[in-house]
Write a protein that holds these residues in place. Structure first.
Motif, mmCIF file in Angstrom:
data_model
loop_
_atom_site.group_PDB
_atom_site.id
_atom_site.type_symbol
_atom_site.label_atom_id
_atom_site.label_comp_id
_atom_site.label_asym_id
_atom_site.label_seq_id
_atom_site.Cartn_x
_atom_site.Cartn_y
_atom_site.Cartn_z
ATOM 1 N N GLU A 70 34.023 70.098 37.866
ATOM 2 C CA GLU A 70 34.562 68.734 37.831
ATOM 3 C C GLU A 70 34.569 68.109 39.226
ATOM 4 O O GLU A 70 34.246 66.924 39.385
ATOM 5 C CB GLU A 70 35.983 68.755 37.260
ATOM 6 N N LEU A 71 34.948 68.898 40.229
ATOM 7 C CA LEU A 71 34.989 68.388 41.602
ATOM 8 C C LEU A 71 33.596 68.069 42.118
ATOM 9 O O LEU A 71 33.379 67.030 42.761
ATOM 10 C CB LEU A 71 35.673 69.407 42.509
ATOM 11 N N PHE A 72 32.635 68.943 41.857
ATOM 12 C CA PHE A 72 31.261 68.692 42.297
ATOM 13 C C PHE A 72 30.688 67.459 41.602
ATOM 14 O O PHE A 72 29.939 66.677 42.210
ATOM 15 C CB PHE A 72 30.368 69.907 42.024
ATOM 16 N N GLU A 73 31.022 67.269 40.313
ATOM 17 C CA GLU A 73 30.528 66.095 39.585
ATOM 18 C C GLU A 73 31.077 64.809 40.198
ATOM 19 O O GLU A 73 30.335 63.825 40.372
ATOM 20 C CB GLU A 73 30.929 66.205 38.107
ATOM 21 N N GLU A 74 32.358 64.804 40.520
ATOM 22 C CA GLU A 74 32.942 63.613 41.151
ATOM 23 C C GLU A 74 32.361 63.389 42.537
ATOM 24 O O GLU A 74 32.058 62.248 42.919
ATOM 25 C CB GLU A 74 34.463 63.752 41.240
ATOM 26 N N ALA A 75 32.180 64.486 43.284
ATOM 27 C CA ALA A 75 31.585 64.368 44.621
ATOM 28 C C ALA A 75 30.173 63.809 44.543
ATOM 29 O O ALA A 75 29.778 62.970 45.360
ATOM 30 C CB ALA A 75 31.575 65.735 45.308
ATOM 31 N N ARG A 76 29.409 64.265 43.562
ATOM 32 C CA ARG A 76 28.035 63.759 43.411
ATOM 33 C C ARG A 76 28.028 62.254 43.176
ATOM 34 O O ARG A 76 27.254 61.517 43.817
ATOM 35 C CB ARG A 76 27.345 64.463 42.235
ATOM 36 N N ALA A 77 28.884 61.776 42.280
ATOM 37 C CA ALA A 77 28.909 60.339 41.980
ATOM 38 C C ALA A 77 29.251 59.519 43.218
ATOM 39 O O ALA A 77 28.630 58.479 43.487
ATOM 40 C CB ALA A 77 29.925 60.069 40.866
ATOM 41 N N ILE A 78 30.208 60.000 44.001
ATOM 42 C CA ILE A 78 30.623 59.268 45.200
ATOM 43 C C ILE A 78 29.518 59.280 46.253
ATOM 44 O O ILE A 78 29.179 58.240 46.836
ATOM 45 C CB ILE A 78 31.920 59.874 45.778
ATOM 46 N N LEU A 79 28.946 60.453 46.531
ATOM 47 C CA LEU A 79 27.961 60.564 47.605
ATOM 48 C C LEU A 79 26.652 59.873 47.247
ATOM 49 O O LEU A 79 25.966 59.350 48.128
ATOM 50 C CB LEU A 79 27.730 62.033 47.954
ATOM 51 N N GLU A 80 26.292 59.860 45.969
ATOM 52 C CA GLU A 80 25.111 59.085 45.559
ATOM 53 C C GLU A 80 25.315 57.607 45.866
ATOM 54 O O GLU A 80 24.392 56.931 46.341
ATOM 55 C CB GLU A 80 24.848 59.279 44.065
ATOM 56 N N PRO A 101 20.818 59.430 47.343
ATOM 57 C CA PRO A 101 20.443 60.769 46.862
ATOM 58 C C PRO A 101 19.744 61.641 47.894
ATOM 59 O O PRO A 101 19.729 62.867 47.752
ATOM 60 C CB PRO A 101 19.503 60.464 45.681
ATOM 61 N N CYS A 102 19.186 61.039 48.939
ATOM 62 C CA CYS A 102 18.421 61.818 49.916
ATOM 63 C C CYS A 102 19.263 62.338 51.077
ATOM 64 O O CYS A 102 18.747 63.080 51.922
ATOM 65 C CB CYS A 102 17.262 60.972 50.463
ATOM 66 N N HIS A 103 20.517 61.946 51.138
ATOM 67 C CA HIS A 103 21.365 62.391 52.241
ATOM 68 C C HIS A 103 21.663 63.881 52.115
ATOM 69 O O HIS A 103 21.780 64.421 51.014
ATOM 70 C CB HIS A 103 22.665 61.594 52.243
ATOM 71 N N GLN A 104 21.804 64.550 53.255
ATOM 72 C CA GLN A 104 22.016 65.998 53.255
ATOM 73 C C GLN A 104 23.287 66.387 52.506
ATOM 74 O O GLN A 104 23.312 67.401 51.803
ATOM 75 C CB GLN A 104 22.069 66.519 54.701
#
Length: 371
Positions: A258-268, A273-276
């Motif tokens: 759940e945390l990784f999914e939320e982090a993905r949405a924010i960082l995208e 998507p290409c950021h490290q």
């Protein structure tokens, strides 16, 4: 953080000064310092240095000795970023001499220069000198002069902690950060600052294998940032990723996902998507899905990342081969059995061991978690 727009506006301001202000005015000097700050944030250190030198000349012409010293500190920071360490030391020492004579030996301004010197000497491998300057700064913050605010002391302790963390003394760093939090916890408007400190504490706990305490620190930071409305920043996304990693180490895999999914949405949204940082979360989410037995979801993410690297980022990055090999392995296993069991987490983690960052990364290599 819109530095291009800030630079554009600051250029217009400096042009107005050129046309309408007297030469070397204090107002122009202040705006040149602002421009230097913007350019430093953009990594244009040489141009930043030019503006600081011009600002310093204007302050000298106007007899502003303390302001000249403050600019010398900024010039020292630029020299340090450029790897021109001897010149950085000279700038810092100039500022130190002025601050000691004008403000006193125990003023926070003196302590702040000590911290700069400590950081510089760490970077040049002179650890004894680095720790000595940290101790000098600490003595000032331990017995502050009248008028020193708790915010100033907390900021100084936090900066010293960063040096101790760099020289691999996490316990000392933790003590200082905990002191900083105590100084700030009753102060209004400091919740985001406290959250940032808690996040740093969480990372240090994680690196020394104290995953339960790391998770508690991350939870405190996340809660404060959510309450203050800072839930869409890149920093918040990175913090969620770190919290997810702590959950992995504690076998809380569903929570990690759940945390990784939320982090993905924010960082995208914030970084693209290409950021490290975004790529790291993709990898962690794929590994979590793999651990949960969600092989199709893991394959989907890895196929996207491999395609992204091939089409936009290039394949020279060492992570590319790892991701491609993991994808091939998953596809092979998926072909054999779509309902295979997830890899046994018990075989991947030893919950009783305390490992370094390097060892932790290696330990999770089978699933591909990224620290």
């Amino acid at each position: 953080m819109q530095f291009d727009e800030a630079e554009k506006l600051c250029k217009q301001t400096l042009e107005i000064h050129r046309v309408h202000s007297a030469p070397a005015s204090l107002e122009e000097a202040a705006d040149r310092r602002l421009m230097a700050l913007i350019l430093e944030a953009k990594g244009d250190y040489e141009s930043a240095l030019e503006h600081l030198v011009l600002a310093s000349m204007a302050m000298i012409a106007n007899g502003q000795e303390n302001e000249v010293a403050a600019i010398d500190v900024s010039i020292g920071n630029i020299y340090q970023s450029l790897g021109r360490f001897d010149e950085a030391v000279f700038s810092y020492q100039k500022a130190l001499t002025v601050f000691k004579s004008s403000k006193g030996e125990n003023h926070p301004s003196v302590a702040s220069v000590f911290i700069r010197l400590a950081d510089l000497y760490y970077k040049t491998g002179k650890l004894r000198e680095s720790k000595s300057y940290c101790e000098n700064a600490l003595r000032i913050y331990n017995k502050p002069v009248p008028g020193t605010t708790q915010e100033e002391i907390a900021s100084g302790l936090s900066d010293i902690a960063a040096v101790y963390e760099s020289v691999n003394e996490p316990e000392e760093a933790l003590k200082l950060l905990q002191r900083a939090i105590k100084l700030l916890e009753d102060k209004p408007g400091q919740q985001n600052t406290i959250a940032g400190i808690e996040a740093r504490i969480g990372v240090m706990y994680y690196m020394v294998g104290r995953y339960g305490e790391a998770l508690t620190s991350f939870e405190g930071a996340v809660s404060k940032l959510r309450a203050s409305g800072e839930r869409k920043s890149a920093f918040f996304g990175v913090l969620l990723n770190q919290m997810g990693l702590a959950c992995v180490q504690l076998f809380k895999i569903d929570q990690a996902a759940e945390l990784f999914e939320e982090a993905r949405a924010i960082l995208e949204q914030e970084c693209g998507p290409c950021h490290q940082d975004t790529l790291g979360v993709y990898s962690n989410l794929a590994a979590t899905y793999d651990a949960l037995g969600r092989i199709e979801d893991s394959i989907e993410i890895l196929e996207y990342v491999v395609k992204l690297r091939e089409e936009q980022l290039g394949t020279a990055n060492p992570d590319f081969d790892d991701e491609k090999n993991r994808l091939a392995e998953l596809l092979k296993e998926a072909g054999k059995s779509r309902n295979r069991k997830a890899k046994s987490l018990e075989n991947l983690i030893d919950p009783n061991s305390k490992r370094s960052k390097k060892e932790t990364t290696k330990r999770w290599g089978g699933l591909g978690f990224r620290i």
